[in-house]
Design a protein around this motif. Structure first.
Motif, mmCIF file in Angstrom:
data_model
loop_
_atom_site.group_PDB
_atom_site.id
_atom_site.type_symbol
_atom_site.label_atom_id
_atom_site.label_comp_id
_atom_site.label_asym_id
_atom_site.label_seq_id
_atom_site.Cartn_x
_atom_site.Cartn_y
_atom_site.Cartn_z
ATOM 1 N N UNK A 7 0.851 -1.200 0.000
ATOM 2 C CA UNK A 7 0.000 0.000 0.000
ATOM 3 C C UNK A 7 0.879 1.240 0.000
ATOM 4 N N UNK A 8 0.367 2.336 -0.590
ATOM 5 C CA UNK A 8 -0.874 2.391 -1.357
ATOM 6 C C UNK A 8 -0.689 1.794 -2.747
ATOM 7 N N UNK A 19 8.855 9.683 0.518
ATOM 8 C CA UNK A 19 7.620 8.908 0.642
ATOM 9 C C UNK A 19 7.975 7.479 1.038
ATOM 10 N N UNK A 20 7.040 6.839 1.745
ATOM 11 C CA UNK A 20 7.279 5.471 2.199
ATOM 12 C C UNK A 20 6.224 4.534 1.639
ATOM 13 N N UNK A 21 6.689 3.435 1.057
ATOM 14 C CA UNK A 21 5.831 2.391 0.519
ATOM 15 C C UNK A 21 5.778 1.258 1.531
ATOM 16 N N UNK A 22 4.567 0.774 1.765
ATOM 17 C CA UNK A 22 4.388 -0.265 2.765
ATOM 18 C C UNK A 22 4.353 -1.645 2.118
ATOM 19 N N UNK A 23 4.929 -2.624 2.812
ATOM 20 C CA UNK A 23 4.861 -4.018 2.393
ATOM 21 C C UNK A 23 4.722 -4.884 3.634
ATOM 22 N N UNK A 24 3.631 -5.640 3.707
ATOM 23 C CA UNK A 24 3.364 -6.517 4.848
ATOM 24 C C UNK A 24 3.051 -7.920 4.329
ATOM 25 N N UNK A 72 7.282 -9.412 9.545
ATOM 26 C CA UNK A 72 6.173 -9.245 8.626
ATOM 27 C C UNK A 72 6.270 -8.009 7.748
ATOM 28 N N UNK A 73 7.147 -7.070 8.074
ATOM 29 C CA UNK A 73 7.100 -5.759 7.451
ATOM 30 C C UNK A 73 8.443 -5.335 6.886
ATOM 31 N N UNK A 74 8.402 -4.732 5.699
ATOM 32 C CA UNK A 74 9.645 -4.294 5.041
ATOM 33 C C UNK A 74 9.340 -3.011 4.258
ATOM 34 N N UNK A 75 9.200 -1.880 4.937
ATOM 35 C CA UNK A 75 8.859 -0.638 4.248
ATOM 36 C C UNK A 75 10.035 -0.061 3.468
ATOM 37 N N UNK A 76 9.714 0.569 2.356
ATOM 38 C CA UNK A 76 10.708 1.202 1.490
ATOM 39 C C UNK A 76 10.459 2.702 1.468
ATOM 40 N N UNK A 89 6.684 -0.313 -8.225
ATOM 41 C CA UNK A 89 7.481 -0.952 -7.186
ATOM 42 C C UNK A 89 6.796 -2.225 -6.711
ATOM 43 N N UNK A 90 7.534 -3.302 -6.732
ATOM 44 C CA UNK A 90 7.010 -4.593 -6.312
ATOM 45 C C UNK A 90 7.774 -5.117 -5.108
ATOM 46 N N UNK A 91 7.036 -5.573 -4.134
ATOM 47 C CA UNK A 91 7.600 -6.205 -2.950
ATOM 48 C C UNK A 91 7.413 -7.718 -3.089
ATOM 49 N N UNK A 92 8.359 -8.485 -2.582
ATOM 50 C CA UNK A 92 8.253 -9.932 -2.633
ATOM 51 C C UNK A 92 8.771 -10.530 -1.326
ATOM 52 N N UNK A 93 8.371 -11.752 -1.074
ATOM 53 C CA UNK A 93 8.909 -12.467 0.076
ATOM 54 C C UNK A 93 9.211 -13.897 -0.347
#
Lengths: 111, 113
Positions: A7-8, A19-24, A72-76, A89-93
Protein backbone atom coordinates in the motif's frame (compact mmCIF):
# COMPACT_ATOMS: atom_id res chain seq x y z
CA UNK A 1 -5.46 -16.42 3.19
CA UNK A 2 -1.76 -15.66 3.41
CA UNK A 3 -0.19 -13.15 1.11
CA UNK A 4 1.64 -9.88 0.64
CA UNK A 5 -0.08 -6.54 0.94
CA UNK A 6 1.40 -3.45 -0.63
CA UNK A 7 0.00 0.00 0.00
CA UNK A 8 -0.87 2.39 -1.36
CA UNK A 9 -1.65 1.18 -4.86
CA UNK A 10 -0.95 4.64 -6.30
CA UNK A 11 1.31 7.28 -4.77
CA UNK A 12 2.21 10.77 -5.88
CA UNK A 13 5.38 12.48 -4.75
CA UNK A 14 6.28 16.11 -4.96
CA UNK A 15 9.81 17.20 -5.76
CA UNK A 16 12.07 17.00 -2.70
CA UNK A 17 9.65 14.89 -0.71
CA UNK A 18 10.32 11.55 0.96
CA UNK A 19 7.62 8.91 0.64
CA UNK A 20 7.28 5.47 2.20
CA UNK A 21 5.83 2.39 0.52
CA UNK A 22 4.39 -0.26 2.77
CA UNK A 23 4.86 -4.02 2.39
CA UNK A 24 3.36 -6.52 4.85
CA UNK A 25 3.31 -10.31 4.62
CA UNK A 26 1.59 -12.97 6.72
CA UNK A 27 3.28 -15.95 5.08
CA UNK A 28 5.90 -16.36 7.80
CA UNK A 29 8.57 -15.87 5.14
CA UNK A 30 12.05 -14.99 6.34
CA UNK A 31 13.24 -13.01 3.33
CA UNK A 32 11.73 -9.90 1.77
CA UNK A 33 12.64 -7.90 -1.31
CA UNK A 34 11.95 -4.63 -3.12
CA UNK A 35 12.09 -4.42 -6.90
CA UNK A 36 11.63 -1.49 -9.23
CA UNK A 37 10.14 -1.81 -12.72
CA UNK A 38 10.34 0.91 -15.35
CA UNK A 39 8.02 0.83 -18.39
CA UNK A 40 8.95 -1.89 -20.83
CA UNK A 41 11.77 -3.16 -18.67
CA UNK A 42 12.54 -5.99 -16.31
CA UNK A 43 12.65 -5.82 -12.53
CA UNK A 44 15.70 -4.50 -10.74
CA UNK A 45 16.53 -5.26 -7.12
CA UNK A 46 16.63 -2.28 -4.75
CA UNK A 47 17.08 -3.87 -1.29
CA UNK A 48 16.55 -7.25 0.29
CA UNK A 49 16.47 -8.67 3.78
CA UNK A 50 17.09 -12.26 4.80
CA UNK A 51 16.29 -11.81 8.49
CA UNK A 52 14.92 -9.23 10.90
CA UNK A 53 17.21 -6.26 11.59
CA UNK A 54 19.42 -7.03 8.61
CA UNK A 55 19.25 -5.98 4.97
CA UNK A 56 21.50 -5.69 1.93
CA UNK A 57 21.70 -3.30 -0.98
CA UNK A 58 20.62 -4.55 -4.35
CA UNK A 59 21.66 -3.26 -7.74
CA UNK A 60 19.99 0.17 -7.51
CA UNK A 61 19.89 1.12 -3.82
CA UNK A 62 20.93 4.76 -4.20
CA UNK A 63 18.17 7.15 -3.14
CA UNK A 64 16.26 4.46 -1.25
CA UNK A 65 16.22 3.26 2.36
CA UNK A 66 14.58 0.33 4.14
CA UNK A 67 14.07 -1.09 7.60
CA UNK A 68 13.24 -4.57 8.85
CA UNK A 69 12.14 -4.26 12.46
CA UNK A 70 9.52 -7.00 12.19
CA UNK A 71 9.47 -10.21 10.22
CA UNK A 72 6.17 -9.25 8.63
CA UNK A 73 7.10 -5.76 7.45
CA UNK A 74 9.65 -4.29 5.04
CA UNK A 75 8.86 -0.64 4.25
CA UNK A 76 10.71 1.20 1.49
CA UNK A 77 11.39 4.94 1.69
CA UNK A 78 12.03 6.78 -1.54
CA UNK A 79 14.13 9.77 -0.54
CA UNK A 80 14.59 13.10 -2.26
CA UNK A 81 18.00 11.83 -3.36
CA UNK A 82 16.27 9.52 -5.84
CA UNK A 83 16.05 11.80 -8.84
CA UNK A 84 13.87 9.64 -11.04
CA UNK A 85 11.51 7.73 -8.75
CA UNK A 86 8.56 7.35 -11.14
CA UNK A 87 8.17 3.57 -11.52
CA UNK A 88 6.22 0.50 -10.48
CA UNK A 89 7.48 -0.95 -7.19
CA UNK A 90 7.01 -4.59 -6.31
CA UNK A 91 7.60 -6.21 -2.95
CA UNK A 92 8.25 -9.93 -2.63
CA UNK A 93 8.91 -12.47 0.08
CA UNK A 94 10.38 -15.93 0.11
CA UNK A 95 11.12 -18.88 2.32
CA UNK A 96 13.90 -21.23 1.39
CA UNK A 97 12.77 -23.84 -1.15
CA UNK A 98 9.24 -22.37 -1.27
CA UNK A 99 9.72 -19.86 -4.06
CA UNK A 100 8.78 -16.22 -4.17
CA UNK A 101 5.47 -14.43 -3.62
CA UNK A 102 4.92 -10.97 -5.07
CA UNK A 103 2.64 -8.19 -3.90
CA UNK A 104 0.28 -6.30 -6.20
CA UNK A 105 2.62 -3.33 -6.52
CA UNK A 106 2.68 0.43 -5.90
CA UNK A 107 2.79 2.85 -8.79
CA UNK A 108 4.74 5.96 -7.80
CA UNK A 109 4.54 9.14 -9.82
CA UNK A 110 6.41 12.40 -9.34
CA UNK A 111 4.20 15.46 -9.74
CA UNK B 1 27.82 -10.23 -11.88
CA UNK B 2 24.92 -12.34 -13.04
CA UNK B 3 23.38 -11.36 -16.36
CA UNK B 4 20.10 -12.74 -17.63
CA UNK B 5 19.20 -12.21 -21.26
CA UNK B 6 15.93 -13.00 -22.96
CA UNK B 7 15.15 -13.11 -26.62
CA UNK B 8 13.21 -12.07 -28.42
CA UNK B 9 12.14 -8.97 -26.50
CA UNK B 10 9.05 -8.56 -28.67
CA UNK B 11 7.11 -11.38 -30.27
CA UNK B 12 4.03 -11.10 -32.43
CA UNK B 13 2.51 -14.36 -33.51
CA UNK B 14 -0.64 -15.78 -35.03
CA UNK B 15 -3.06 -17.90 -33.10
CA UNK B 16 -2.37 -21.58 -33.53
CA UNK B 17 1.35 -21.15 -34.14
CA UNK B 18 4.27 -22.36 -32.03
CA UNK B 19 7.20 -20.33 -30.81
CA UNK B 20 10.02 -20.40 -28.26
CA UNK B 21 11.34 -17.74 -25.88
CA UNK B 22 14.97 -18.12 -24.82
CA UNK B 23 16.57 -17.20 -21.51
CA UNK B 24 20.36 -17.25 -21.16
CA UNK B 25 22.18 -16.59 -17.91
CA UNK B 26 25.83 -16.04 -17.16
CA UNK B 27 26.63 -17.92 -13.94
CA UNK B 28 25.70 -21.14 -12.21
CA UNK B 29 22.37 -21.04 -10.45
CA UNK B 30 20.24 -23.35 -8.32
CA UNK B 31 16.91 -22.55 -9.86
CA UNK B 32 15.14 -20.64 -12.58
CA UNK B 33 11.66 -19.12 -12.60
CA UNK B 34 9.25 -18.06 -15.31
CA UNK B 35 6.64 -15.38 -14.63
CA UNK B 36 3.81 -13.81 -16.57
CA UNK B 37 2.85 -10.15 -16.22
CA UNK B 38 -0.29 -8.55 -17.60
CA UNK B 39 -0.26 -4.76 -18.18
CA UNK B 40 -0.31 -2.82 -14.91
CA UNK B 41 -0.36 -6.00 -12.84
CA UNK B 42 2.01 -7.91 -10.62
CA UNK B 43 3.83 -11.11 -11.51
CA UNK B 44 2.13 -14.46 -11.82
CA UNK B 45 4.34 -17.48 -11.18
CA UNK B 46 4.36 -19.98 -14.03
CA UNK B 47 7.22 -22.41 -13.46
CA UNK B 48 10.09 -23.21 -11.13
CA UNK B 49 12.87 -25.28 -12.70
CA UNK B 50 15.22 -26.89 -10.23
CA UNK B 51 17.55 -29.24 -12.05
CA UNK B 52 19.26 -29.91 -15.31
CA UNK B 53 16.90 -31.39 -17.85
CA UNK B 54 13.80 -30.30 -15.96
CA UNK B 55 10.72 -29.93 -18.15
CA UNK B 56 7.36 -28.65 -16.95
CA UNK B 57 4.11 -28.07 -18.80
CA UNK B 58 1.07 -26.01 -17.94
CA UNK B 59 -1.52 -25.84 -20.65
CA UNK B 60 0.06 -24.48 -23.84
CA UNK B 61 3.34 -23.52 -22.12
CA UNK B 62 6.32 -25.84 -21.76
CA UNK B 63 9.42 -24.75 -19.85
CA UNK B 64 12.79 -26.48 -19.85
CA UNK B 65 16.18 -26.00 -18.25
CA UNK B 66 19.68 -26.87 -19.44
CA UNK B 67 22.05 -25.89 -16.63
CA UNK B 68 25.15 -26.89 -18.59
CA UNK B 69 24.27 -24.49 -21.39
CA UNK B 70 22.82 -21.99 -18.87
CA UNK B 71 19.72 -21.84 -20.99
CA UNK B 72 16.03 -22.07 -20.31
CA UNK B 73 13.28 -22.07 -22.91
CA UNK B 74 9.58 -21.29 -22.73
CA UNK B 75 7.79 -22.97 -25.62
CA UNK B 76 4.35 -21.82 -26.65
CA UNK B 77 2.24 -24.39 -28.45
CA UNK B 78 -0.80 -23.49 -30.57
CA UNK B 79 -0.94 -19.95 -29.23
CA UNK B 80 -4.22 -18.34 -28.24
CA UNK B 81 -5.00 -14.67 -27.65
CA UNK B 82 -5.21 -15.16 -23.87
CA UNK B 83 -1.48 -15.84 -23.80
CA UNK B 84 -0.74 -12.23 -24.75
CA UNK B 85 1.36 -10.82 -21.89
CA UNK B 86 4.96 -10.14 -20.93
CA UNK B 87 6.99 -13.15 -19.85
CA UNK B 88 10.01 -12.92 -17.59
CA UNK B 89 12.62 -15.44 -16.65
CA UNK B 90 14.44 -14.95 -13.36
CA UNK B 91 17.48 -16.67 -11.94
CA UNK B 92 17.90 -17.31 -8.23
CA UNK B 93 21.38 -16.27 -7.21
CA UNK B 94 21.74 -17.87 -3.77
CA UNK B 95 25.19 -17.75 -2.22
CA UNK B 96 26.47 -16.16 0.97
CA UNK B 97 24.49 -12.95 0.47
CA UNK B 98 21.25 -14.87 0.39
CA UNK B 99 18.82 -15.83 -2.32
CA UNK B 100 17.51 -13.17 -4.63
CA UNK B 101 16.15 -13.06 -8.15
CA UNK B 102 17.81 -11.49 -11.16
CA UNK B 103 15.35 -10.88 -13.99
CA UNK B 104 15.64 -10.86 -17.74
CA UNK B 105 14.30 -7.89 -19.68
CA UNK B 106 11.06 -9.64 -20.49
CA UNK B 107 9.44 -10.82 -23.72
CA UNK B 108 6.32 -8.96 -24.75
CA UNK B 109 4.10 -11.50 -26.50
CA UNK B 110 1.17 -10.50 -28.69
CA UNK B 111 -1.01 -13.24 -30.12
CA UNK B 112 -3.08 -12.06 -33.07
CA UNK B 113 -6.32 -13.70 -34.21
Amino acid sequence: DGGITQSPKYLFRKEGQNVTLSCEQNLNHDAMYWYRQDPGQGLRLIYYSQIVNDFQKGDIAEGYSVSREKKESFPLTVTSAQKNPTAFYLCASSRQLYGYTFGSGTRLTVV
Amino acid sequence: ELKVEQNPLFLSMQEGKNYTIYCNYSTTSDRLYWYRQDPGKSLESLFVLLSNGAVKQEGRLIASLDTKARLSTLHITAAVHDLSATYFCAVDMGGTSGSRLTFGEGTQLTVNP
